[in-house]
Design an enzyme around this catalytic site. Sequence first.
Site, short mmCIF file in Angstrom:
data_model
loop_
_atom_site.label_atom_id
_atom_site.label_comp_id
_atom_site.label_asym_id
_atom_site.label_seq_id
_atom_site.Cartn_x
_atom_site.Cartn_y
_atom_site.Cartn_z
N ARG A 185 0.86 -1.18 0.00
CA ARG A 185 0.00 0.00 0.00
C ARG A 185 0.90 1.23 0.00
O ARG A 185 2.10 1.15 0.10
CB ARG A 185 -0.97 0.01 1.20
CG ARG A 185 -0.48 -0.56 2.53
CD ARG A 185 0.64 0.17 3.17
NE ARG A 185 0.36 1.60 3.32
CZ ARG A 185 1.29 2.52 3.58
NH1 ARG A 185 2.56 2.18 3.68
NH2 ARG A 185 0.97 3.77 3.72
N ALA A 226 0.64 5.17 -2.21
CA ALA A 226 0.47 5.50 -3.62
C ALA A 226 1.66 5.11 -4.51
O ALA A 226 1.50 4.37 -5.48
CB ALA A 226 0.13 6.98 -3.75
N ARG A 234 -7.63 -0.24 -6.65
CA ARG A 234 -7.96 0.82 -5.70
C ARG A 234 -8.13 2.11 -6.51
O ARG A 234 -7.33 2.42 -7.38
CB ARG A 234 -6.86 0.98 -4.63
CG ARG A 234 -6.68 -0.23 -3.74
CD ARG A 234 -5.66 0.03 -2.63
NE ARG A 234 -6.18 0.94 -1.60
CZ ARG A 234 -5.42 1.49 -0.65
NH1 ARG A 234 -4.13 1.25 -0.61
NH2 ARG A 234 -5.97 2.29 0.26
N ASP A 255 -2.31 10.89 -1.89
CA ASP A 255 -2.66 9.82 -2.82
C ASP A 255 -3.05 10.39 -4.17
O ASP A 255 -2.86 9.73 -5.19
CB ASP A 255 -3.80 8.97 -2.24
CG ASP A 255 -3.30 8.20 -1.05
OD1 ASP A 255 -3.28 8.77 0.07
OD2 ASP A 255 -2.86 7.04 -1.23
C1 LIG Z 1 3.62 7.80 0.15
S1 LIG Z 1 2.17 6.94 0.53
C2 LIG Z 1 0.92 8.09 0.26
C3 LIG Z 1 -0.36 7.75 1.00
O1 LIG Z 1 -0.83 6.39 0.82
C4 LIG Z 1 -1.41 5.92 2.05
O2 LIG Z 1 -2.67 5.31 1.89
P1 LIG Z 1 -2.83 3.68 2.00
O3 LIG Z 1 -2.04 3.23 3.20
O4 LIG Z 1 -4.34 3.49 2.14
O5 LIG Z 1 -2.32 3.14 0.69
C5 LIG Z 1 -1.57 7.19 2.87
O6 LIG Z 1 -2.71 7.95 2.45
C6 LIG Z 1 -0.29 7.91 2.49
O7 LIG Z 1 -0.24 9.24 2.91
#
Ligand SMILES: CSC[C@H]1O[C@H](OP(=O)(O)O)[C@H](O)[C@@H]1O
Length: 355
Positions: A53, A55, A95, A245
Amino acid sequence: MSNLRKISDIVPLRFENGKVIWLNTKAIPWKEEYKESRNYEDVAKAIETMEVRGAPAIGVMAAFGVAAAVYNSQGNISELYDVALRAIDRLSKTRPTAYNLFWALDRMKGKASTLLSDNVSPNEFRQELVNEALQIQREDIEINKKMGEVGSRVIKDGDVILTHCNTGSLATAGFGTALGVIRSAWLQGKNIRVIATETRPLLQGARLTMWELSKDGIPSKLITDNMVAYAMKYEGVTKVILGADRILTSGYVANKIGTYGISILAKYHGADFYVVAPTSTIDRTEAKDIVIEKRKPDEVKTVLNLVDITVKDVEVLNPAFDVTPPELITGIITEKGIAYPPFKESLKKFIQESG
Ligand SMILES: CSC[C@H]1O[C@H](OP(=O)(O)O)[C@H](O)[C@@H]1O
């Protein structure tokens, strides 16, 4: 003493001889478990279930999924091109919010189309798509280190920095975005303290950010998400530095749920609010709104599916992200520099520079 290894040198994603290999972030902090597959359906599921996970990490993983699909298929180049399109289509449905996913898949599709029109051999088609995916990975690490250099300029001795979710090596191809900026300032010898939110419901802050900060030896404290105002009032938070994201050219930023509330508290308490993201997170389509992923209710109704924390049939809200307006953002740190308001002009300049 492997757990004292500098986290910044970890490689969470690899592509080797047609296999995609990934660090399963759902197992952290309990164990460092790598998984692997040659099958893009497994790669898609790893993104959907958030074994991978963040972005930028999602973009690199998806690119590896397309490369694996073609590498492990037989046929002429138009058949291999069709395999690539099927993999891209499936991975694009994993996603909806992180723009890097679509940026990476578009780049792989563009490469496949060029190779098809050049009528290369099947082996060249396979190898060139693998090379493109590996290039996306290499660029992400370089870009993260560049953002670390650019962003650390705003960090001063004595800063108390609040961060949200996880934006480190475990959210990218390595080094991190917002956590990369914090890491760079620390490596430069700046006297900083970090406050990390646990980030319900999936606890990326408690599980992943604290794992990274402790490996790097960066002074930090973990708080629950409802302690942000308290921390700003009593712990002297001077800056908020977190990720994104999807960023619209208007300066609206989609990031982990809770970010919008933190930006309001930062404004009230006079703390600077910086977003850190590569230009591959900026939505070039002039979109006016952002699709916010809604995840399964059980993520809220349990703690990591380990223990129920509410009654059985309650209704649940579980948006994975929220949107912060540009007027609450001090600056957006990218590999091209720091964009300041008005973001329409400053972000557009960076997009033009990055192509
Ligand atoms: C550099 S990661 C950016 C962003 O992604 C994360 O979301 P997720 O864990 O749901 O993929 C989070 O919003 C981070 O800030």
